[in-house]
Design a protein around this motif. Structure first.
Motif, PDB file in Angstrom:
ATOM      1  N   LEU A 547     -42.939  46.296  -2.093  1.00  0.00           N
ATOM      2  CA  LEU A 547     -42.661  45.711  -1.463  1.00  0.00           C
ATOM      3  C   LEU A 547     -42.786  43.897  -2.921  1.00  0.00           C
ATOM      4  O   LEU A 547     -43.570  44.032  -3.292  1.00  0.00           O
ATOM      5  N   ILE A 548     -41.714  43.403  -2.901  1.00  0.00           N
ATOM      6  CA  ILE A 548     -42.049  42.383  -3.297  1.00  0.00           C
ATOM      7  C   ILE A 548     -40.576  41.447  -3.025  1.00  0.00           C
ATOM      8  O   ILE A 548     -40.341  41.581  -1.756  1.00  0.00           O
ATOM      9  N   VAL A 549     -41.034  39.905  -2.880  1.00  0.00           N
ATOM     10  CA  VAL A 549     -40.079  38.858  -3.047  1.00  0.00           C
ATOM     11  C   VAL A 549     -39.702  38.703  -4.325  1.00  0.00           C
ATOM     12  O   VAL A 549     -39.638  38.008  -5.159  1.00  0.00           O
ATOM     13  N   ALA A 550     -37.390  38.621  -3.972  1.00  0.00           N
ATOM     14  CA  ALA A 550     -37.038  37.963  -5.563  1.00  0.00           C
ATOM     15  C   ALA A 550     -37.012  36.572  -4.550  1.00  0.00           C
ATOM     16  O   ALA A 550     -35.666  36.249  -3.972  1.00  0.00           O
ATOM     17  N   THR A 551     -37.424  35.906  -5.865  1.00  0.00           N
ATOM     18  CA  THR A 551     -37.067  34.277  -5.596  1.00  0.00           C
ATOM     19  C   THR A 551     -35.299  33.948  -6.568  1.00  0.00           C
ATOM     20  O   THR A 551     -35.325  33.105  -6.926  1.00  0.00           O
TER      21      THR A 551
END
Length: 817
Positions: A547-551
């Motif tokens: 899981l990641i958060v792409a900013t």
């Protein structure tokens, strides 16, 4: 120029004041350098046009400060007395202030907090031609305030290059006052050939500056470059190459005000070279400039789907901007303008820059309009795009700022923050501690580690300790960006207590639509919670995370590359979005697998966190999924089903009210076929489906009776044989032996309008001998020739002279007879 020296705008001031007295609003069009910014507010104050304060809107902080100082100098005062200013993070006003110069965000906040604008008698929108989003919004709100609450509120729009007539019409046909201004002739010089494709802008700009200094030995030089980075690199390219006595002064929005003053102040000795952004196009006074070098680029705010917010992008200047820049060389004496493009390339420039409302992210506007209460009736010079507004409202709803289209308390809190709603939501939810403030400032700025892997943790480490970071990492740190991030973080911080949330959780608050779940396979490819795909370079530290958060993403539409992201664990995700994670049943047709997929899934948006087989999926759900498969595959028309449809089409074409059996009509609703799809799960099974019985059931008993009467499926011969009627040709037709039609004197017909059958008459050997749609005519006219030909070939078969009186037969004579 002394404060009391005459300016071109002076001759237009009496007409402008008369228009404001008579109509309460006006539009003033005057070219750069006419003096409108500093003369008009003072003239309005001196004329006593209004009792309250005069509020003047300036698009840029430097212009707001400079114009306020210039007006205060004219009055022999310091800023903060009669004339003051208010910009983000700084204010110089007092109880004595009558003219207040503000930047755009300040004006919007003032209007939203006090719609009646108590104590304000006039609003001036300066440099309206720049068409910033806040200026458009401010004017729309001001017009509504004047119409509904404050008839006495004076409104003045001032512009340099804008076609002012539409603005005057928007303001109810307000008077349009024009000042011609004053300018000295300016010679324009272009490049002799286009720049090479890979030419560096800074290198070419520095070369053109050196050429201009050599060609024009007198006066200051103003060079227009798109941003701070280009200014710094051009300054470095000029180092050690300038003539003696030349002093370089950068000028851009984010530099300290003292340095900005130095760029604007007269040069007592030597020759000044100002390297400026578009900030120097209008409003500001740069004394002694007689040479302009235009690099032909400008930075504009554009909605960046990669970051989910507006970003500054570099584009070619427009003709209007180039003309404004050129005019700077003729303010004090005849001048020269050098352009970093050829004369032929000039034809490809756009006439005017687009209004910001056409190109930027509308989420902040949607929030402001929700805070205002309604966009109904607001007069925008360029109305916002409905589709982009709908997307903005959907994002605000996901952030909790809107509920059923109305602003929430959380939305009101976000509107009060000087941040994009994404980042405001993150800061507000996290308690506005140092960590959230720093991350918000980082995400709002350009990347301080341009060549580093996409992990946000690296950026946060560089901000915390730039020198130590550079000692331990092979990446260079942009110290100027780091300092701006730190300054902005201090301004945003409301608490000294850090949030218990991790950086990944904080990023997920700002980007709930950008949470990425790694797809199966070796390549680091992710599905984002908003439904889009993204990929990461293999081997980067985050590539192995589930899981990641792409900013930040690049611009690829099909599958974007991740440029910045934060790591996120499943436990962190569940802790943050527990209320939004839910189990759902999935029963759908899989195009890739060619079969029905029935599963139960735990999802957050488009992310499937857990996936299980659904062995007892309801039969109806399975059937509907199978029907969706047929929508993709197409209906399987067997010959029998196709004949049935052809019969119906014939009746419908002749006026019958039978149901439409076209593919489009049948695929519009699944109910007629669902009972027949039970147990069919694969493409192969669906392709074997015979539609004849489902279609008969769909038609119903009455329709079938009508169909059998009007368009029977078979023709019964005189011998009692049933021959299928082919309805697929131009006309319904049958094929049979010629002798079987002996004795038939009326041509058979079908359909509501008695359409003749197309009869193909065959020889005893099965070969066509005649095609007719008029059997009695054939007996009379053509049969004799056929008989003559066929008797020799088939002597054992009957060929009577008058077939109308003969008995039908399929038998041949016995041999020897």
């Amino acid at each position: 120029m002394k404060p009391t020296d005459p300016l071109p705008i002076d001759e237009a001031l009496p007409r402008l004041l008369d228009a404001l007295r008579a109509h309460g609003q006006a539009v003033l069009q005057a070219p750069p350098g006419a003096g409108k910014t500093t003369r008009v507010p003072l003239a309005m104050l001196d004329a006593g046009l209004c009792k309250g304060r005069i509020l003047m809107l300036e698009p840029r902080r430097l212009a707001a400060r400079s114009s306020a100082e210039r007006m205060a100098e004219t009055l022999g005062e310091t800023v903060g007395q009669t004339v003051g200013y208010r910009v983000r993070g700084e204010a110089k006003v007092s109880r004595a202030t009558r003219i207040e110069v503000v930047t755009e965000g300040i004006l919007t906040r003032m209007i939203q907090s006090d719609p009646g604008l108590d104590g304000i008698g006039a609003l001036i929108f300066d440099e309206f031609h720049e068409r910033s989003l806040n200026a458009d919004l401010g004017l729309a709100l001001a017009l509504e305030i004047r119409g509904a609450l404050r008839e006495d509120l004076l409104l003045l729009v001032m512009s340099a290059t804008l076609d002012a007539a539409p603005v005057a019409a928007l303001m109810g046909d307000a008077p349009l006052i024009t000042s011609d201004g004053r300018a000295f002739p300016v010679e324009t010089r272009w490049l002799s050939r286009p720049l090479p494709p890979r030419a560096r802008l800074e290198t070419e700009a520095a070369a053109l500056i050196l050429r201009a200094l050599e060609d024009c030995p007198e006066g200051g030089l103003l060079a227009f470059l798109p941003g701070e980075g280009e200014i710094r690199r051009t300054e470095a390219a000029l180092k050690g190459r300038l003539p003696d006595g030349c002093i370089v002064r950068p000028l851009f929005g984010n530099m300290p005000f003292a340095d900005q003053r130095a760029a604007l102040a007269p040069q007592e000795t030597g020759r000044k070279i100002v390297l400026a952004t578009a900030i120097a196009e209008t409003s500001l006074t740069l004394p002694d400039v007689r040479v302009v070098v235009d690099a032909g680029r400008a930075r504009r705010a554009r909605f960046d789907p990669n970051s989910g917010m507006s970003r500054l992008v570099t584009e070619r200047v427009t003709k209007a901007e180039a003309e404004q820049r050129r005019g700077r060389a003729g303010r004090v004496a005849p001048g020269t303008c050098y352009r970093l493009w050829t004369k032929g390339e000039e034809g490809g420039l756009a006439p005017f820059p687009p209004a910001e409302i056409e190109a930027t992210d509308l989420t902040p506007l949607a929030l402001e309009l929700a805070l205002w209460g309604s966009a109904e009736g607001l007069a925008f010079l360029t109305p916002p795009n409905p589709g982009m507004m709908a997307e903005a409202q959907a994002l605000l709803t996901s952030l909790g700022a809107l509920k059923q289209g109305r602003i929430t308390d959380h939305g009101r809190a976000l509107a009060a923050l000087p941040l994009h709603p994404r980042l405001g939501h993150m800061v507000q939810t996290a308690g506005a501690g140092p960590d959230a403030a720093t991350l918000a400032a980082l995400l709002a700025e350009r990347d301080p580690l341009r060549a580093a892997p996409p992990d946000l943790a690296l950026r946060l480490a560089a901000i915390a300790n730039p020198r130590g970071f550079e000692e331990n990492h092979p990446f260079s740190v942009d110290r100027g960006v780091i300092e701006r991030i730190k300054t902005e973080a201090k301004r945003l911080k409301r608490s000294d207590k850090n949030s218990p949330l991790t950086p990944g959780q904080l990023a997920a608050l700002a980007y709930p639509d950008r949470i990425g779940l790694r797809r199966k396979g070796d390549a680091p490819r992710f599905i984002l919670s908003g439904g889009k795909g993204a990929l990461m370079d293999a081997g980067t530290p985050l590539a192995g995370h589930r899981l990641i958060v792409a900013t930040d993403l690049d611009g690829d539409i099909r599958e974007a590359r991740i440029r910045q992201a934060a790591a996120l664990t499943e436990a962190e995700l569940r802790a943050l979005f527990a209320d939004e994670i839910a189990w759902g049943d999935l029963c759908e047709w899989s195009r890739r697998d060619g079969r029905i997929i029935a599963r139960q899934q735990e999802c957050l948006g488009a992310l499937v966190l857990d996936d299980r087989l659904w062995p007892d999926a309801p039969a109806e759900a399975m059937a509907r999924a199978g029907f969706d498969g047929l929508r993709l595959l197409g209906l399987p028309w067997t010959p029998a089903a196709a004949r049935l449809r052809a019969r119906v089409d014939l009746c419908r074409g002749e006026g019958s009210t039978l149901p439409d059996l076209s593919d489009q009509a049948l695929l519009a609703s699944p109910d007629w076929l669902l009972p027949y799809l039970t147990g069919l799960k694969t493409e192969a099974q669906l392709r074997k489906l015979d539609l004849t019985e489902p279609l008969r059931a769909h038609l119903g008993w009455d329709a079938l009776q009508l169909l059998d009467r009007l368009t029977p499926s078979h023709f019964e011969t005189p011998l009692g044989r049933r021959i299928p009627i082919d309805y697929d040709g131009e006309a319904p037709g049958i094929e049979l032996r010629l002798q079987e039609m002996f004795g038939v004197t009326r041509h058979p017909t079908v359909g509501p309008n008695a359409l003749p059958l197309r009869i193909t008459l065959l020889s005893p050997g099965g070969k066509p001998v005649q095609v007719t749609m008029d059997l009695p005519g054939f007996w009379t006219n053509s049969y004799a020739d056929v008989r003559k030909d066929m008797r020799g070939r088939y002597p054992r078969h009957p060929w009577p002279e008058d077939p109308r009186d003969a008995d039908p037969t399929l038998r041949a004579k016995p041999r020897g007879t």
